[in-house]
Design a protein around this motif. Structure first.
Motif, short mmCIF file in Angstrom:
data_model
loop_
_atom_site.label_atom_id
_atom_site.label_comp_id
_atom_site.label_asym_id
_atom_site.label_seq_id
_atom_site.Cartn_x
_atom_site.Cartn_y
_atom_site.Cartn_z
N ILE A 113 0.85 -1.20 0.00
CA ILE A 113 0.00 0.00 0.00
C ILE A 113 0.88 1.25 0.00
O ILE A 113 0.67 2.18 -0.78
N GLN A 114 1.90 1.24 0.85
CA GLN A 114 2.79 2.41 0.93
C GLN A 114 3.51 2.65 -0.40
O GLN A 114 3.74 3.77 -0.80
N ARG A 115 3.84 1.56 -1.09
CA ARG A 115 4.58 1.70 -2.35
C ARG A 115 3.69 2.18 -3.50
O ARG A 115 4.10 2.98 -4.33
N TYR A 116 2.44 1.69 -3.56
CA TYR A 116 1.64 1.91 -4.76
C TYR A 116 0.47 2.90 -4.59
O TYR A 116 -0.05 3.39 -5.60
N ALA A 117 0.03 3.16 -3.36
CA ALA A 117 -1.11 4.09 -3.19
C ALA A 117 -0.62 5.53 -3.37
O ALA A 117 0.39 5.91 -2.80
N GLU A 118 -1.36 6.29 -4.19
CA GLU A 118 -0.95 7.68 -4.44
C GLU A 118 -1.85 8.66 -3.71
O GLU A 118 -2.03 9.80 -4.14
N GLU A 181 -19.59 11.25 -4.70
CA GLU A 181 -18.34 12.03 -4.62
C GLU A 181 -17.20 11.25 -3.93
O GLU A 181 -16.04 11.66 -4.00
N VAL A 182 -17.53 10.13 -3.28
CA VAL A 182 -16.48 9.36 -2.59
C VAL A 182 -15.66 8.56 -3.61
O VAL A 182 -16.19 7.72 -4.34
N LYS A 183 -14.37 8.87 -3.70
CA LYS A 183 -13.46 8.11 -4.59
C LYS A 183 -12.27 7.62 -3.76
O LYS A 183 -11.91 8.25 -2.76
N PHE A 184 -11.68 6.52 -4.19
CA PHE A 184 -10.58 5.94 -3.42
C PHE A 184 -9.27 6.01 -4.21
O PHE A 184 -9.26 5.90 -5.43
N ASP A 185 -8.18 6.16 -3.45
CA ASP A 185 -6.85 6.16 -4.07
C ASP A 185 -6.34 4.74 -4.26
O ASP A 185 -5.51 4.47 -5.13
N PHE A 186 -6.86 3.84 -3.43
CA PHE A 186 -6.35 2.47 -3.46
C PHE A 186 -7.43 1.53 -2.91
O PHE A 186 -8.09 1.84 -1.92
N GLY A 214 -5.90 5.81 -9.27
CA GLY A 214 -6.22 4.73 -8.33
C GLY A 214 -5.84 3.34 -8.84
O GLY A 214 -5.75 3.09 -10.04
N LYS A 215 -5.60 2.45 -7.88
CA LYS A 215 -5.22 1.07 -8.22
C LYS A 215 -5.94 0.09 -7.29
O LYS A 215 -6.34 0.45 -6.18
N VAL A 216 -6.04 -1.15 -7.76
CA VAL A 216 -6.61 -2.22 -6.94
C VAL A 216 -5.54 -3.29 -6.75
O VAL A 216 -4.91 -3.73 -7.73
N LEU A 217 -5.32 -3.70 -5.50
CA LEU A 217 -4.38 -4.78 -5.21
C LEU A 217 -5.20 -6.03 -4.83
O LEU A 217 -6.04 -5.97 -3.93
N ILE A 218 -4.94 -7.11 -5.54
CA ILE A 218 -5.73 -8.34 -5.35
C ILE A 218 -4.83 -9.50 -4.94
O ILE A 218 -3.77 -9.70 -5.54
N LYS A 219 -5.27 -10.24 -3.94
CA LYS A 219 -4.60 -11.50 -3.60
C LYS A 219 -5.65 -12.61 -3.63
O LYS A 219 -6.69 -12.50 -2.95
N VAL A 220 -5.41 -13.64 -4.42
CA VAL A 220 -6.32 -14.79 -4.51
C VAL A 220 -5.50 -16.07 -4.54
O VAL A 220 -4.32 -16.05 -4.89
N PRO A 221 -6.12 -17.22 -4.24
CA PRO A 221 -5.42 -18.50 -4.45
C PRO A 221 -5.11 -18.66 -5.95
O PRO A 221 -5.91 -18.25 -6.78
N ASN A 222 -3.95 -19.23 -6.25
CA ASN A 222 -3.53 -19.39 -7.65
C ASN A 222 -3.82 -20.81 -8.13
O ASN A 222 -3.08 -21.75 -7.80
N PHE A 223 -4.87 -20.96 -8.93
CA PHE A 223 -5.25 -22.29 -9.40
C PHE A 223 -4.19 -22.87 -10.35
O PHE A 223 -4.16 -24.09 -10.58
N ALA A 224 -3.30 -22.01 -10.86
CA ALA A 224 -2.25 -22.50 -11.76
C ALA A 224 -1.02 -23.01 -11.01
O ALA A 224 -0.05 -23.44 -11.63
N CYS A 225 -1.06 -22.99 -9.67
CA CYS A 225 0.12 -23.44 -8.92
C CYS A 225 0.26 -24.97 -8.99
O CYS A 225 -0.71 -25.68 -9.27
N LEU A 281 -1.80 -6.23 -9.37
CA LEU A 281 -2.05 -4.81 -9.19
C LEU A 281 -2.71 -4.29 -10.47
O LEU A 281 -2.12 -4.40 -11.55
N ALA A 282 -3.94 -3.78 -10.35
CA ALA A 282 -4.67 -3.30 -11.54
C ALA A 282 -4.77 -1.78 -11.49
O ALA A 282 -5.13 -1.21 -10.46
N TYR A 283 -4.45 -1.16 -12.61
CA TYR A 283 -4.48 0.32 -12.72
C TYR A 283 -5.80 0.75 -13.35
O TYR A 283 -6.23 0.15 -14.33
#
Ligand SMILES: [Zn+2]
Length: 284
Positions: A113-118, A181-186, A214-225, A281-283
């Motif tokens: 969050i600290q690295r990518y949130a603007e 009017e509510v928008k998010f940075d991250f 703004g960006k979205v950070l996603i963590k999910v199980p990886n079915f390709a593992c 990380l989606a922009y």
């Protein structure tokens, strides 16, 4: 399932009784018995290859702690009955180690969050009791959406102390409740999107609620593992009926593109085949 009021032929099914593919909307799919646990049927989309639960319980269940607990306890009892006592000696020990490790995991989220949130306005979708953002250092304003009433109250109290709040609802409906009017940075979606029957609607609404940078950070199980391939239904990522979407790096990037995100970044270290999980990380 006879002692439950939940009909596995779910509320999100189409006229033929099948849930359409959450990535491409296709209705043709093939059963994946190796990765299913009766009566929960995981399938692979014939159009795009996405793997998903064909018959999830109705999402409204999530909003009632009682109903959801009945369903979860039923599944837990079934799993316990299928395994011996020795399994639980080992399993309970692993859980204690995991609880200890959670502190380090949270620090990983802070770093990202600290690295990518603007900007300071951070939304945690499916925030539970709000433990990630409530304890995060720095000048952030935390927001959340959480369907479990008890956890939402806990998150709301700690988020309000820092200028934000937490909405009690299912993700895509909660996003629509927010003032224009509510928008998010991250936006953080940690171990959430694999549970979301309405993943496309949720991501579309997230896209609309992001600030220009703004960006979205996603963590999910990886079915390709590799573990998922080798262990089939025994892979810990297969959780029926909690998990309804089984993403790979490609299918997650495909869904994000379909939902309007301009770019998805998944470096190799975030999608190692040796790890059960996948980050993206989606922009906007
Ligand atoms: Zn598909």
């Amino acid at each position: 399932m006879n002692d439950l009021t939940v009909d596995p032929a779910c509320a999100t099914a189409d006229a033929n009784g099948a849930r359409p593919c959450p990535v491409c909307g296709g209705t043709e799919s093939a059963p994946l018995d190796k990765w299913s646990k009766v009566p929960w049927q995981n399938v692979r989309c014939s159009g795009c290859g996405m793997v998903f639960l064909r018959n999830p319980p109705p999402p409204e269940l999530l909003k009632s702690e009682l109903d959801w607990d009945v369903l979860k306890n039923h599944e837990r009892a079934r799993r316990r009955a299928a395994r011996g006592a020795g399994y639980y000696l080992v399993s309970d020990g692993i859980k204690r180690v995991r609880a200890f490790a959670r502190g380090f995991v949270t620090k990983k989220e802070y770093r990202y969050i600290q690295r990518y949130a603007e900007g300071p306005r951070i939304l945690d979708v499916g925030c539970g009791g709000g433990h990630i953002l409530a304890g995060m250092p720095g000048p952030i304003v935390p927001f959340g959406i959480e369907p479990s009433p008890g956890m939402q109250q806990q998150a709301d109290a700690s988020f309000r102390a820092r200028g934000g709040f937490c909405i009690h609802n299912i993700a895509h409906l909660g996003l629509r409740e927010l003032p224009e009017e509510v928008k998010f940075d991250f936006i953080l979606m940690r171990s959430f999107l694999e549970h979301d029957v309405m993943a496309e609607e949720t991501l579309l609404s997230c896209h609309a609620k992001l600030a220009p940078q703004g960006k979205v950070l996603i963590k999910v199980p990886n079915f390709a593992c590799w573990s998922a391939r080798l262990r089939g239904a025994g892979w810990p990522g297969i959780r029926c009926p909690d998990h309804v979407n089984y993403f790979t790096p490609d299918s997650l990037a495909g869904l994000l593109q379909r939902c309007g995100f301009s770019r998805t970044w998944i470096p190799l270290v975030w999608r190692l085949p040796t790890s059960d999980n996948l980050w993206a990380l989606a922009y906007r």
